[in-house]
Write a protein that holds these residues in place. Structure first.
Motif, PDB file in Angstrom:
ATOM      1  N   GLU A 243      15.685   7.474 -15.702  1.00  0.00           N
ATOM      2  CA  GLU A 243      15.015   6.650 -16.706  1.00  0.00           C
ATOM      3  C   GLU A 243      15.136   5.178 -16.345  1.00  0.00           C
ATOM      4  N   VAL A 266      10.033   4.212 -19.406  1.00  0.00           N
ATOM      5  CA  VAL A 266      10.387   4.743 -20.721  1.00  0.00           C
ATOM      6  C   VAL A 266       9.529   4.055 -21.774  1.00  0.00           C
ATOM      7  N   GLN A 293      17.634   8.001 -25.987  1.00  0.00           N
ATOM      8  CA  GLN A 293      17.515   7.372 -24.681  1.00  0.00           C
ATOM      9  C   GLN A 293      18.366   6.104 -24.630  1.00  0.00           C
TER      10      GLN A 293
END
Length: 513
Positions: A243, A266, A293
């Protein structure tokens, strides 16, 4: 004997008597900044006599002495046999340089070993050592700068002031007094069996994770788990989807032995899985934080979860699901990836630091059945995990009513501190906070900066005021379209947060003029 300078650089010391931060702590932070970030005090430089500096600053001598004692305890200075205090060369190396500076690029050149004053010959690092230097060029994500634990706005530190130290100490002391000899001497390569049973049952309740205790491997934290999995699953040059922005420490651990990181953008729905698979079809593994996240707080959408799991199944690839929040109380709105029908390709990684304290250094991973045998062989040689005494204490605490009560209290305090920080940001800086659902709030938030303000400039000026923060680009492999600040609030009490936001507001408004 070294002579004492009468004063320090005029712009070096900043003391604010209206601040809730004690004066000796402010002085300590200013001096460490002069030694490290601003390089105003070189190794070997003598500090002024405590009495003289106290007179110059208009503070008590005791204030200066306490700051000097903390500097020496943390290795920034040392006392001389004939009297006086000087800056150590170790202090200059300990403080990391900004990205792009000569020191940050030292991994590509020769690095001197030992004290600079020793005049010993410099030796070059190995190729692997230079690689590690490059990966470690910036400070760690979640470790505050040397000094008080409640330094604003350290990321990844929970509300340590509400941790039940008395109960923890009692449990640990009882274990030491009553532990059988094997608990003090043995190291089970997969970890303390009762703790593994507790982890399996708690994860089944709170994350829907399906596993037997034999699939749970106890490690020294999530980075240690990632390192073991990397050595088991990846060859040099294998591609890994990560990510962007993402967790620096696990990412660095993944790349340490030659894996090729492929950053995937992201958005508000988490990692853009389709984009990543389209641009990097040969990836062998994906490292993701789907539940919340890091650091944006986005939850991976159902469509993207299905796409990621289908890719792993079709391409015989692996997914490492990192959960930075550890084991909370009560179920989450969304189950773990590992709980899905294609969960046999997912390794679930977590730790206790977010709900206990970072220094506990106990993590875990839940292995698919296919990896239990190879990982048991690897762990028997390479997994020198936490002591069984520490693991037993964690199990005693997590299995007790103390844990449930502590997590309840922790969630309440974190919600209060998040609300307070959000309100102060709106009051002094404007409505710049990127909001995440309250269930995934964690212990930090992301606050956008004005388009013409660089996060690195805010960080530098805030550091001089005793405020530690990370710009969003600190967690990025590719430059973000717009920079922001990642602000930890878990360990920051309301008065400290208000004071720090007022100072931060001054910095941002000054940079926008």
């Amino acid at each position: 004997m070294s002579s004492h300078p009468r004063t320090l650089p005029a712009d070096g010391i900043r003391l604010d008597r209206s601040s809730p931060v004690p004066l000796y702590q402010q002085l300590y932070r200013s001096l460490t900044a002069m030694i490290g970030e601003r390089r105003q005090l070189a190794p070997g430089t003598p500090l002024p006599a405590s009495r003289a500096l106290a007179q110059d600053l208009g503070v008590s001598r005791n204030t200066v002495l306490k700051a000097y004692e903390q500097l020496q305890a943390d290795g920034h200075t040392k006392g001389l046999a004939g009297g006086g205090t000087v800056v150590t060369s170790a202090a200059a190396r300990r403080t990391r340089a900004p990205r792009g500076s000569a020191l940050a690029e030292a991994g590509d050149r020769h690095v001197a070993l030992g004290e600079a004053g020793d005049r010993r010959s410099a030796r070059s690092l190995s190729r692997g050592g230079r690689r590690m230097m490059g990966l470690a060029a910036a400070p760690a994500d979640h470790i505050p700068a040397p000094g008080p634990w409640d330094l604003p706005f350290a990321v990844g530190v929970p509300a340590l002031d509400v941790f039940p130290v008395a109960q923890w100490t009692r449990l640990y002391s009882t274990r030491l007094r009553t532990a059988p000899a094997r608990l003090l001497a043995e190291l089970d390569s997969f970890g303390y069996r009762p703790l593994r049973e507790t982890i399996a049952s708690q994860l089944a309740l709170t994350r829907g994770v399906r596993c037997d205790p034999s699939q749970v491997l106890v490690t020294e934290g999530p980075e240690h788990a990632v390192a073991l999995l990397r050595d088991c699953l990846l060859d040099h040059g294998d591609e890994v989807l990560v990510e962007d922005p993402g967790h620096r420490r696990t990412r660095a651990e993944m790349a340490r032995t030659g894996a090729v990181l492929r950053p995937v953008p992201v958005d508000e729905h988490g990692m853009r899985v389709e984009w990543g698979l389209e641009h990097h079809p040969d990836a062998r593994l994906a490292l993701v934080t789907p539940g919340r996240q890091f650091p944006t707080g986005a939850v991976l959408s159902a469509r993207r979860r299905e796409k990621l799991l289908a890719w792993a199944d079709t391409h015989q690839a692996w997914i490492i699901e990192h959960d930075p929040e550890g084991i909370p109380k009560g179920p989450r709105p969304r189950a773990a990836l590992q709980a899905g029908p294609a969960g046999q390709n997912v390794v679930y990684v977590g730790a206790f630091g977010a709900t206990l304290f970072p220094g506990v250094r106990i993590g875990y991973c839940v292995l698919p059945e296919a990896l239990v045998d190879p990982m048991s062989r690897i762990a028997a040689t390479f997994n020198h995990g936490p002591s069984l005494t520490s693991q037993a204490t964690v199990n005693d605490f997590v299995s007790s009513t103390h844990f449930a009560a502590h997590v309840d209290r922790l969630q309440t305090v974190h919600a209060e501190r998040r609300a307070h920080l959000t309100g102060e940001l709106r009051r002094y800086i404007g409505d710049t906070v990127r909001h995440a659902p309250i269930e995934t709030a964690g212990t930090h938030l992301v606050s956008d900066l004005p388009p013409d303000v660089a996060g690195s400039e805010v960080q530098e000026q805030a550091c001089a005021l005793g405020i530690t923060l990370r710009p969003l680009h600190h967690y990025c492999l590719a430059a973000p379209a717009r920079d922001a600040l990642v602000l930890g609030f878990g360990c920051v009490r309301a008065p400290t947060a208000t004071y720090a936001i007022r100072r931060l507001s001054d910095v941002i408004h000054r940079l926008t003029r």
